[in-house]
Write an enzyme that holds these catalytic residues in place. Structure first.
Site, PDB file in Angstrom:
ATOM      1  N   ASP A  39       0.788  -1.241   0.000  1.00  9.81           N
ATOM      2  CA  ASP A  39       0.000   0.000   0.000  1.00  9.81           C
ATOM      3  C   ASP A  39       0.821   1.293   0.000  1.00  9.81           C
ATOM      4  OD1 ASP A  39      -1.911  -1.935   0.171  1.00  9.81           O
ATOM      5  OD2 ASP A  39      -2.797  -1.244   2.043  1.00  9.81           O
TER       6      ASP A  39
ATOM      7  N   LYS B 297      -6.683  -4.951  -3.562  1.00  7.20           N
ATOM      8  CA  LYS B 297      -7.368  -5.685  -2.497  1.00  7.20           C
ATOM      9  C   LYS B 297      -8.425  -4.809  -1.829  1.00  7.20           C
ATOM     10  CE  LYS B 297      -3.603  -4.665   0.768  1.00  7.20           C
ATOM     11  NZ  LYS B 297      -4.267  -3.812   1.739  1.00  7.20           N
TER      12      LYS B 297
ATOM     13  N   ASP C  32       0.088  -1.405  11.757  1.00  2.04           N
ATOM     14  CA  ASP C  32      -0.919  -2.048  12.592  1.00  2.04           C
ATOM     15  C   ASP C  32      -2.132  -2.555  11.830  1.00  2.04           C
ATOM     16  OD1 ASP C  32      -1.150   0.752  12.194  1.00  2.04           O
ATOM     17  OD2 ASP C  32      -2.738   0.880  13.692  1.00  2.04           O
ATOM     18  N   VAL C  33      -2.276  -2.136  10.575  1.00  7.82           N
ATOM     19  CA  VAL C  33      -3.475  -2.535   9.830  1.00  7.82           C
ATOM     20  C   VAL C  33      -3.092  -3.490   8.691  1.00  7.82           C
ATOM     21  CG1 VAL C  33      -5.560  -1.732   8.669  1.00  7.82           C
ATOM     22  CG2 VAL C  33      -4.563  -0.348  10.483  1.00  7.82           C
ATOM     23  N   CYS C  34      -2.802  -2.966   7.524  1.00  5.23           N
ATOM     24  CA  CYS C  34      -2.583  -3.837   6.361  1.00  5.23           C
ATOM     25  C   CYS C  34      -1.299  -4.650   6.458  1.00  5.23           C
ATOM     26  CB  CYS C  34      -2.592  -3.005   5.084  1.00  5.23           C
ATOM     27  SG  CYS C  34      -4.219  -2.274   4.734  1.00  5.23           S
TER      28      CYS C  34
END
Length: 210
Positions: free
Chosen positions: A15, A120, A151-153
């Protein structure tokens, strides 16, 4: 540790989109860009070396259909709570919408024609793409991970990969999060239980494994 095989190793860049790394994008509206700017040069160095070595290189982009039909209401509400609702108009197009200028990879890390780019509609890469099939078909065993946000993707993809048996390298100086304390916590999680989520490393240390 023994040297890694270039044929069995992939670099996954998560990302690095304008929506997360450039002015006027989703992340900028939420929390500015001071958290991400320092990792771009490190990631460029990593990418250049991976290309030189001939590693499999995969980019991901989190994005959603123009009508947001593949974005849950919970996720949509969360983005609004963060101050940058998915689908809202921004200076680079609609935030987080597939095909918009802001949703593409930043120029510094622009993919080459022979490199894989996966879209995605999820935080984790394995849930809504065929990355597992791609990796298995190429005989990949080791995955180096760089990207945003930690912390996310990034962590979601890391955990998906680990559960599928891949040996993961978490390159901490090419990964960041909005808040330094969250970034540090994400790094510490890698070390728990003897390295439960893989190996905590740096760009330079990873490069030396070849």
């Amino acid at each position: 540790m023994d040297s890694l095989s270039t044929e069995k190793t992939a670099l996954v860049l998560i990302d690095f989109q304008r929506d997360f790394c450039s002015e006027g994008g989703y992340a900028d509206k939420c929390n500015g860009l001071d958290w991400v700017k320092p990792i771009i040069p490190n990631t460029k160095k990593l990418l250049d070396k991976a290309r030189e070595l001939g590693l499999t290189i995969i980019f991901t982009r989190e994005n959603y259909a123009s009508d947001l039909s593949d974005c849950s209401q919970i996720k949509l509400q969360r983005s609004e709570n963060a101050g940058a609702k998915y689908g809202d108009q921004g200076p680079m197009g609609r935030l987080m919408i597939r095909g918009e200028y802001g949703n593409d990879i930043i120029d510094e890390l622009s993919p080459l024609k022979n490199e894989i780019v996966l879209d995605k509609s999820s935080y984790g890469t394995f849930l809504t793409t065929n990355i597992d099939e791609i990796l298995k078909n190429k005989g990949i065993e080791n995955i180096a991970i760089a990207g945003v946000t930690a912390d996310v993707c990034v962590h979601t993809t890391l955990r998906e990969a680990t559960d599928r048996g891949y040996n993961c390298f978490y390159l901490k100086d090419a990964i960041s999060a909005f808040k330094p304390e969250i970034r540090e916590a994400c790094e510490q999680m890698i070390l728990e239980e003897g390295g439960v989520w893989g190996q905590l490393s740096t760009v330079n240390s990873f490069i030396k494994l070849f």
